[in-house]
Design a protein around this motif. Structure first.
Motif, PDB file in Angstrom:
ATOM      1  N   ARG A 153      -7.433  -8.527   3.520  1.00 30.26           N
ATOM      2  CA  ARG A 153      -7.807  -9.809   4.152  1.00 30.26           C
ATOM      3  C   ARG A 153      -8.594 -10.678   3.175  1.00 30.26           C
ATOM      4  NH1 ARG A 153      -8.720  -6.738   8.865  1.00 30.26           N
ATOM      5  NH2 ARG A 153     -10.907  -6.520   8.352  1.00 30.26           N
ATOM      6  N   THR A 168      -6.282 -12.054   0.614  1.00 31.03           N
ATOM      7  CA  THR A 168      -5.424 -13.083   1.208  1.00 31.03           C
ATOM      8  C   THR A 168      -6.183 -14.405   1.334  1.00 31.03           C
ATOM      9  OG1 THR A 168      -4.184 -11.394   2.397  1.00 31.03           O
ATOM     10  CG2 THR A 168      -3.992 -13.639   3.212  1.00 31.03           C
ATOM     11  N   ALA A 201      -2.726  -9.018   6.977  1.00 36.96           N
ATOM     12  CA  ALA A 201      -3.920  -9.410   6.218  1.00 36.96           C
ATOM     13  C   ALA A 201      -4.289 -10.878   6.444  1.00 36.96           C
ATOM     14  CB  ALA A 201      -3.711  -9.141   4.732  1.00 36.96           C
ATOM     15  N   TYR A 202      -3.427 -11.642   7.067  1.00 33.18           N
ATOM     16  CA  TYR A 202      -3.773 -13.023   7.419  1.00 33.18           C
ATOM     17  C   TYR A 202      -4.641 -13.074   8.685  1.00 33.18           C
ATOM     18  CZ  TYR A 202      -0.617 -15.038   3.970  1.00 33.18           C
ATOM     19  OH  TYR A 202      -0.026 -15.419   2.790  1.00 33.18           O
ATOM     20  N   ASP A 240      -7.732 -11.926  11.512  1.00 30.03           N
ATOM     21  CA  ASP A 240      -9.168 -11.653  11.450  1.00 30.03           C
ATOM     22  C   ASP A 240      -9.455 -10.172  11.607  1.00 30.03           C
ATOM     23  OD1 ASP A 240      -9.902 -14.423  11.322  1.00 30.03           O
ATOM     24  OD2 ASP A 240      -9.353 -14.565  13.438  1.00 30.03           O
ATOM     25  N   ARG A 241      -8.648  -9.501  12.395  1.00 27.94           N
ATOM     26  CA  ARG A 241      -8.795  -8.047  12.556  1.00 27.94           C
ATOM     27  C   ARG A 241      -7.472  -7.485  13.054  1.00 27.94           C
ATOM     28  NH1 ARG A 241     -10.269  -6.459  18.206  1.00 27.94           N
ATOM     29  NH2 ARG A 241     -10.426  -8.400  19.367  1.00 27.94           N
ATOM     30  N   GLU A 242      -7.390  -6.153  13.093  1.00 28.25           N
ATOM     31  CA  GLU A 242      -6.140  -5.547  13.490  1.00 28.25           C
ATOM     32  C   GLU A 242      -6.371  -4.480  14.548  1.00 28.25           C
ATOM     33  OE1 GLU A 242      -7.072  -5.669  10.226  1.00 28.25           O
ATOM     34  OE2 GLU A 242      -8.198  -3.818  10.351  1.00 28.25           O
TER      35      GLU A 242
END
Lengths: 174, 248
Positions: A127, A130, B228-229, B231-233
């Motif tokens: 992240r 990115t 990865a774009y 905010d969280r997964e």
């Protein structure tokens, strides 16, 4: 990255003083970690000793004399060889993680948590890269993409290992 | 973005729970969802919360239940048990007409394939959700043109979906998903049919547009570089959810 061969590449484009090499290196490859002058002159000294560069001019100044370095034929051959040679793939991470997972299985700890923790850390870094990529120029994008593809490969390994944990547990506990 | 626990028992989805000031109330939440297709359970107690403006990636292996979770969140599928709420409204208690209205007015959708109507031009496709909401043609097409410009595909306005590339079509799809300024966008493998470069561009445009409009995005993907774009997964495995940020 090989500092010596990178310097040779910079010198092949044109003769340079040590400070100029550092400036150009930091500009293209520094990414927030600029070279120390000590590294620059130690590397140039080694290249000089190995006959890969030579001093083609010495200019007097207010301080110490400024030497200008140029690449030799042997230096050109060396950098060409380096550029044409593939780098060794580095399976650096998997071996450590594999050891952790096996140890967790052997000690009845939750091995899946190790993989999930690593997965979360990988995604956190992805992240970050990115975001940097979206805010950056083309050079930033290419550098970040390289790191992202490697992290993604690690993540695939983590997923595959997670899917095979039961089989691995049966094997290591046999 | 601060991650919240998905499974805290006090976080009942039919309520707007009081939370610390740094944690906004969820715009969208699902609690303990169960859904089966025949004898096969697709969701087995899945829970998730999404804050306004938050971009969440739902990841997991094929067949893990992530698309079923997205369809339940969007009111397309009804779970057999568990609750889904959007801005305090209990979706699982709504009739089909109300759900349909909600999907038209509050939600945007982006899929891997085929969301564009082949008989309509790209401009008409983007204007369609506005027309379905009763917006006059001229105004709808004006707004659609603005979105096509924003997605850098305004030169395709008069073309039909069959005349544009996959990447271009997906940009038109992003424009159509966001043209009504929805509060939640549901994207199911939006880059699954694209090469790396087109996939990157679609994700950049989608995330930038969603952030600009304040839309929350639920993004189902199996690609870490796409996730990865977000905010969280949240990871779905065997129909159950796991918030990795919480698991740490």
């Amino acid at each position: 990255m090989s500092l010596g061969q990178t310097f040779l590449g910079l010198l092949e484009s044109q003769p340079r003083h040590g400070y100029d090499i550092k400036r150009v290196y930091d500009e293209h490859f520094g990414r927030g970690r600029s070279l120390h002058y000590g590294q620059v002159y130690a590397t140039l000294s080694r290249l000089l000793k190995n006959g890969l560069v030579e001093v083609d001019a010495v200019e007097p100044g207010e301080g110490p004399e400024r030497k200008r370095y140029s690449i030799t034929d042997a230096g050109v051959t060396d950098v060409a060889d380096w550029l044409s040679r593939p780098e060794n793939p580095e399976p650096y991470l998997q071996s450590t993680l594999y050891t952790k997972v096996v140890l967790a299985l052997l000690t009845d700890r939750p091995a899946a948590d190790i993989l999930d923790t690593q997965r979360a850390e990988h995604l956190r870094l992805m992240r970050e890269l990115t975001r940097r990529k979206m805010d950056g120029d083309l050079a930033d994008q290419l550098v970040c993409d390289h790191a992202l593809f490697h992290l993604e490969a690690d993540l695939r390994w983590l997923e595959l290992t997670a899917a095979r944990l039961d089989r691995l547990a049966a094997e290591v506990r046999r | 973005m601060t991650a919240r626990s998905e499974q805290r028992p006090e976080q009942r989805p039919e309520q707007r729970p009081e939370q610390p000031s740094e944690q906004p109330s969820p715009l969208l939440s699902a609690h303990a969802l169960h859904k089966s297709f025949g004898p096969t359970p697709a969701l087995d107690g899945a829970s998730i919360t999404v804050a306004a403006g938050e971009l969440i990636a739902v990841m997991g292996p094929s067949g893990s239940g992530k698309s079923t979770l997205l369809h339940c969140l969007a009111g397309i599928l009804r779970p057999e048990s568990g609750t889904v709420s959007f801005d305090g409204l209990e979706l699982t208690g709504c009739g089909d007409a109300r759900l349909s209205e909600l999907r038209r007015s509050e939600f945007g959708f982006l899929f891997q394939f085929g969301q564009l109507v082949p008989e309509l031009t790209c401009l008409e496709n983007v204007a369609l959700p506005l027309r379905l909401n009763g917006v006059r043609r001229r105004q709808a097409e004006q707004q659609a043109t603005e979105w096509l410009e924003r997605l850098e595909v305004d030169d395709l306005a008069a073309k039909r979906p069959g005349e544009v590339s996959g990447g271009q079509g997906q940009r038109v799809g992003v424009a159509r998903a966001l043209v009504t300024r929805p509060r939640a966008v549901f994207a199911d493998e939006p880059t699954g049919a694209l090469d790396s470069l087109n996939g990157e561009r679609v994700m950049q445009l989608l995330t930038t547009a969603a952030r600009d409009t304040g839309a929350a995005v639920v993004l189902v993907t199996h690609e870490a570089r796409v996730a990865a774009y977000a905010d969280r997964e949240v990871v779905v495995r065997d129909g159950r959810t796991r918030d990795l940020a919480v698991a740490r």
